[in-house]
Write an enzyme that holds these catalytic residues in place. Sequence first.
Site, short mmCIF file in Angstrom:
data_model
loop_
_atom_site.label_atom_id
_atom_site.label_comp_id
_atom_site.label_asym_id
_atom_site.label_seq_id
_atom_site.Cartn_x
_atom_site.Cartn_y
_atom_site.Cartn_z
N LYS A 25 0.83 -1.21 0.00
CA LYS A 25 0.00 0.00 0.00
C LYS A 25 0.87 1.26 0.00
CE LYS A 25 -2.08 -1.11 3.84
NZ LYS A 25 -1.35 -2.37 4.11
N ARG A 100 -10.03 0.98 8.25
CA ARG A 100 -9.56 -0.34 8.61
C ARG A 100 -10.59 -1.12 9.41
NH1 ARG A 100 -3.72 0.52 8.62
NH2 ARG A 100 -2.70 -1.37 9.29
N ARG A 139 11.56 -5.58 5.17
CA ARG A 139 11.38 -4.13 4.92
C ARG A 139 12.36 -3.30 5.76
NH1 ARG A 139 5.59 -1.67 5.48
NH2 ARG A 139 5.71 -2.73 7.47
N ARG A 172 11.07 -1.19 11.14
CA ARG A 172 9.94 -0.77 11.96
C ARG A 172 9.81 -1.69 13.16
NH1 ARG A 172 4.81 0.45 8.09
NH2 ARG A 172 3.78 -0.78 9.69
N ARG A 183 -0.77 -8.46 13.42
CA ARG A 183 -1.30 -7.48 12.44
C ARG A 183 -2.11 -8.20 11.36
NH1 ARG A 183 4.10 -5.09 10.70
NH2 ARG A 183 2.86 -3.93 9.16
P1 AP5 Z 1 4.81 -1.57 1.89
O1 AP5 Z 1 4.50 -0.76 0.67
O2 AP5 Z 1 5.51 -0.87 3.01
O3 AP5 Z 1 3.50 -2.34 2.39
P2 AP5 Z 1 2.21 -1.82 3.15
O4 AP5 Z 1 1.04 -2.52 2.56
O5 AP5 Z 1 2.18 -0.32 3.18
O6 AP5 Z 1 2.49 -2.42 4.57
P3 AP5 Z 1 2.35 -1.81 6.04
O7 AP5 Z 1 3.04 -2.78 6.94
O8 AP5 Z 1 2.84 -0.39 6.09
O9 AP5 Z 1 0.84 -1.83 6.25
P4 AP5 Z 1 0.10 -1.84 7.55
O10 AP5 Z 1 -1.27 -1.59 7.07
O11 AP5 Z 1 0.30 -2.99 8.45
O12 AP5 Z 1 0.81 -0.65 8.39
P5 AP5 Z 1 0.43 0.87 8.68
O13 AP5 Z 1 1.67 1.64 8.64
O14 AP5 Z 1 -0.73 1.29 7.86
O15 AP5 Z 1 5.69 -2.82 1.40
C1 AP5 Z 1 6.19 -3.77 2.34
C2 AP5 Z 1 7.57 -4.26 1.86
O16 AP5 Z 1 7.41 -4.98 0.63
C3 AP5 Z 1 8.58 -3.14 1.56
O17 AP5 Z 1 9.86 -3.54 1.92
C4 AP5 Z 1 8.48 -2.95 0.03
O18 AP5 Z 1 9.71 -2.49 -0.50
C5 AP5 Z 1 8.14 -4.36 -0.42
N1 AP5 Z 1 7.27 -4.39 -1.61
C6 AP5 Z 1 6.15 -3.65 -1.81
N2 AP5 Z 1 5.59 -3.97 -3.00
C7 AP5 Z 1 6.36 -4.95 -3.53
C8 AP5 Z 1 6.29 -5.71 -4.75
N3 AP5 Z 1 5.31 -5.52 -5.64
N4 AP5 Z 1 7.26 -6.65 -4.97
C9 AP5 Z 1 8.26 -6.85 -4.06
N5 AP5 Z 1 8.37 -6.16 -2.90
C10 AP5 Z 1 7.45 -5.23 -2.64
O19 AP5 Z 1 -0.11 0.77 10.18
C11 AP5 Z 1 0.74 0.49 11.25
C12 AP5 Z 1 -0.05 0.46 12.55
O20 AP5 Z 1 -0.66 1.75 12.78
C13 AP5 Z 1 -1.24 -0.51 12.58
O21 AP5 Z 1 -0.84 -1.81 12.92
C14 AP5 Z 1 -2.14 0.15 13.65
O22 AP5 Z 1 -1.66 -0.11 14.93
C15 AP5 Z 1 -1.96 1.62 13.37
N6 AP5 Z 1 -2.96 2.11 12.41
C16 AP5 Z 1 -2.71 2.63 11.16
N7 AP5 Z 1 -3.86 2.96 10.56
C17 AP5 Z 1 -4.87 2.63 11.42
C18 AP5 Z 1 -6.28 2.72 11.33
N8 AP5 Z 1 -6.90 3.21 10.25
N9 AP5 Z 1 -7.00 2.29 12.40
C19 AP5 Z 1 -6.40 1.80 13.51
N10 AP5 Z 1 -5.05 1.69 13.65
C20 AP5 Z 1 -4.29 2.10 12.60
#
Ligand code: AP5
Length: 232
Positions: A25, A100, A139, A172, A183
């Site tokens: 994402k 979410r 990552r 992270r 997660r």
């Molecule tokens: P990346 O692009 O970083 O993946 P992502 O889907 O963004 O993963 P996240 O872990 O950031 O998502 P998340 O939803 O768990 O975390 P968030 O920060 O939103 O890619 C991942 C890796 O793969 C990278 O190394 C990249 O280089 C690689 N990659 C990507 N695409 C690729 C491809 N096509 N091929 C090969 N490699 C690839 O949330 C974190 C925390 O915040 C949550 O757990 C929660 O506690 C809180 N939070 C955030 N939003 C909310 C909400 N709305 N409600 C409640 N709590 C929330």
Amino acid sequence: MTGAAQPARGLHRPVVLMGPPGAGKGTQAKKLAARYQVPHLSTGDMFRHHVGRGTELGRRAKQIMDRGELVPDDVVVAMVEQRIAEPDCAQGFILDGFPRTVAQAESLDALLRRAGLPEPWVLVLRVDSGLLLRRLTGRRMCKIGGEIYNVYDRPVAAADRCLQHECELVQRADDREEVIRERLAAYQVHTQPVIEFYRGRNLLAELDGSGAPEAVSQALFDWIDRNEDRGR
Ligand code: AP5
């Protein structure tokens, strides 16, 4: 339309980019934001920003994030509402990591209505769990600009430094395997129902997120351009 042609600035609808942790994402939202010249709103990045600044919200959020759980809906919704009200969001925006929960999706509907904005496009990236685990444990992030890398990608793995800021890359706190499993479980329980919430609207697409990043971007661009051209 191919990725070579640049669309006009802005989007008819906001975009909600969904998918499990590690689906790509953040990686793809940055590319969408650059292509359509609209802001990338990542709730995870917003919380990490608060954590980095040591705010009260950051202290509360960090404890929750380190356990792989979700921050309470009212806290997230208030933060998003405030951000969407800023002038740079008037031409559209890319939401990454929000909504979410079904309650957050209902709140998003209400706040878009209040802002006079249409319902969003909802794009879901599908990736199987084995690949998600590999991506998340591999990552690394730039601690200055938040650029996303992976140790399995060369030459970044060899250098282990940000190509843009030339600083050290960091892992992270929630990318430890036991937290990743929490997660992924939270996604199944709380976020999977959000896809069903949107499914009936004919504004949702599920795309394969397991290909190379450029191929995934192209599929997203093609879908958005096709649907934006229909002017819905
Ligand atoms: P990346 O692009 O970083 O993946 P992502 O889907 O963004 O993963 P996240 O872990 O950031 O998502 P998340 O939803 O768990 O975390 P968030 O920060 O939103 O890619 C991942 C890796 O793969 C990278 O190394 C990249 O280089 C690689 N990659 C990507 N695409 C690729 C491809 N096509 N091929 C090969 N490699 C690839 O949330 C974190 C925390 O915040 C949550 O757990 C929660 O506690 C809180 N939070 C955030 N939003 C909310 C909400 N709305 N409600 C409640 N709590 C929330």
